[in-house]
Design a protein around this motif. Sequence first.
Motif, PDB file in Angstrom:
ATOM      1  N   UNK A 252      -1.150 -21.789 -26.436  1.00  0.00           N
ATOM      2  CA  UNK A 252      -2.241 -21.628 -27.492  1.00  0.00           C
ATOM      3  C   UNK A 252      -1.823 -22.046 -28.929  1.00  0.00           C
ATOM      4  N   UNK A 253      -0.554 -21.426 -29.356  1.00  0.00           N
ATOM      5  CA  UNK A 253      -0.092 -22.019 -30.667  1.00  0.00           C
ATOM      6  C   UNK A 253      -0.016 -23.471 -30.460  1.00  0.00           C
ATOM      7  N   UNK A 254       0.556 -24.437 -29.771  1.00  0.00           N
ATOM      8  CA  UNK A 254       0.491 -25.703 -29.810  1.00  0.00           C
ATOM      9  C   UNK A 254      -0.903 -26.450 -29.928  1.00  0.00           C
ATOM     10  N   UNK A 255      -1.830 -25.735 -29.304  1.00  0.00           N
ATOM     11  CA  UNK A 255      -3.030 -26.448 -29.231  1.00  0.00           C
ATOM     12  C   UNK A 255      -4.033 -26.034 -30.431  1.00  0.00           C
TER      13      UNK A 255
ATOM     14  N   UNK B 157      -5.997 -14.296 -32.828  1.00  0.00           N
ATOM     15  CA  UNK B 157      -7.025 -15.159 -32.859  1.00  0.00           C
ATOM     16  C   UNK B 157      -7.755 -15.182 -31.691  1.00  0.00           C
ATOM     17  N   UNK B 158      -9.320 -15.189 -31.718  1.00  0.00           N
ATOM     18  CA  UNK B 158     -10.029 -14.670 -30.740  1.00  0.00           C
ATOM     19  C   UNK B 158     -10.948 -15.785 -30.526  1.00  0.00           C
ATOM     20  N   UNK B 159     -10.496 -16.998 -30.728  1.00  0.00           N
ATOM     21  CA  UNK B 159     -11.588 -18.263 -30.422  1.00  0.00           C
ATOM     22  C   UNK B 159     -10.880 -19.335 -29.552  1.00  0.00           C
ATOM     23  N   UNK B 160     -10.220 -18.814 -28.461  1.00  0.00           N
ATOM     24  CA  UNK B 160      -9.898 -19.718 -27.511  1.00  0.00           C
ATOM     25  C   UNK B 160      -8.936 -20.822 -28.096  1.00  0.00           C
ATOM     26  N   UNK B 161      -9.488 -21.998 -27.481  1.00  0.00           N
ATOM     27  CA  UNK B 161      -8.713 -23.241 -27.666  1.00  0.00           C
ATOM     28  C   UNK B 161      -9.252 -24.034 -29.169  1.00  0.00           C
ATOM     29  N   UNK B 162     -10.159 -23.423 -29.947  1.00  0.00           N
ATOM     30  CA  UNK B 162     -10.718 -24.159 -31.166  1.00  0.00           C
ATOM     31  C   UNK B 162      -9.578 -24.194 -32.088  1.00  0.00           C
TER      32      UNK B 162
END
Length: 265
Positions: A192-195, A65-70
């Motif tokens: 990052x998984x949670x967000x 996943x390369x889109x940060x917190x989106x």
Amino acid sequence: MIQESYIHYRKNLLHYVKAGSGKEPLLVFHGFGQDHTLYLPLLKSLSGKYTLYIIDLFFHGKSEWNEGERTLEKPEWNKIINVLLQEQKIDRFSILAYSLGGKFALTTLEGYPNRVNALWLLAPDGIKTSFWYSLATYPTMFRSLFRSMIRQHNRFLWIINRLSSTGLVDKGLIKFANFQMNTEAKRERVYYSWVVFRHLRSDLKHIANIINTNNIQLTLIAGKYDNVIRAEDMHRLLKHVKNYRFEILESGHTALVAQSLPLMA
């Protein structure tokens, strides 16, 4: 024989493997901190009946996943699944999901309600929302606090140990949390998984209606000693479902997959 494939979506990659030679297509979703390799030693018991499509969730295995917190939205996830179904020429299929994978299983069920034959949920996330998942959905100010607790391990441990001393958090759950967060890379994956996955939440009455209307075979398996996803919480869904199979095994959280799969053979 195991075949690897990748699905490209925006800047991201979803990795999955195809294994087995059975007539029934089975989409498989692993738990937090795992990947497709969790199921490979267990293929022998399933591969005669099913052809498995074992998916590495984002932030796990070979998926990226390369889109940060989106946030990943439900329609996006089902577009990705549609690519897999088209590539593999799958019409109807069943779903197997463990722990974190439960959120993705329920989202997939919502996207393809009339194409699912059976749903196997092993201690699934997505039926009862934990405190930490709720915190991840709060406004940015609160997520900043959440981020600081996750990224600063000592602060997180101080908080849950304080909770433990009051008896509000089970010691087994603290042990599980410590294992999942004992390196910087693991703590990044937690955050990052949670967000990013925070919008993959399902209304349980809606899920039950899909199951009832489409006569989907639901099997839900929980561990008697599971302190992460408790057996008693599964009734939040089951009380709305007309027909189901509910098994409680002599197991904790981490051993549940190995003990459950013989029931599917």
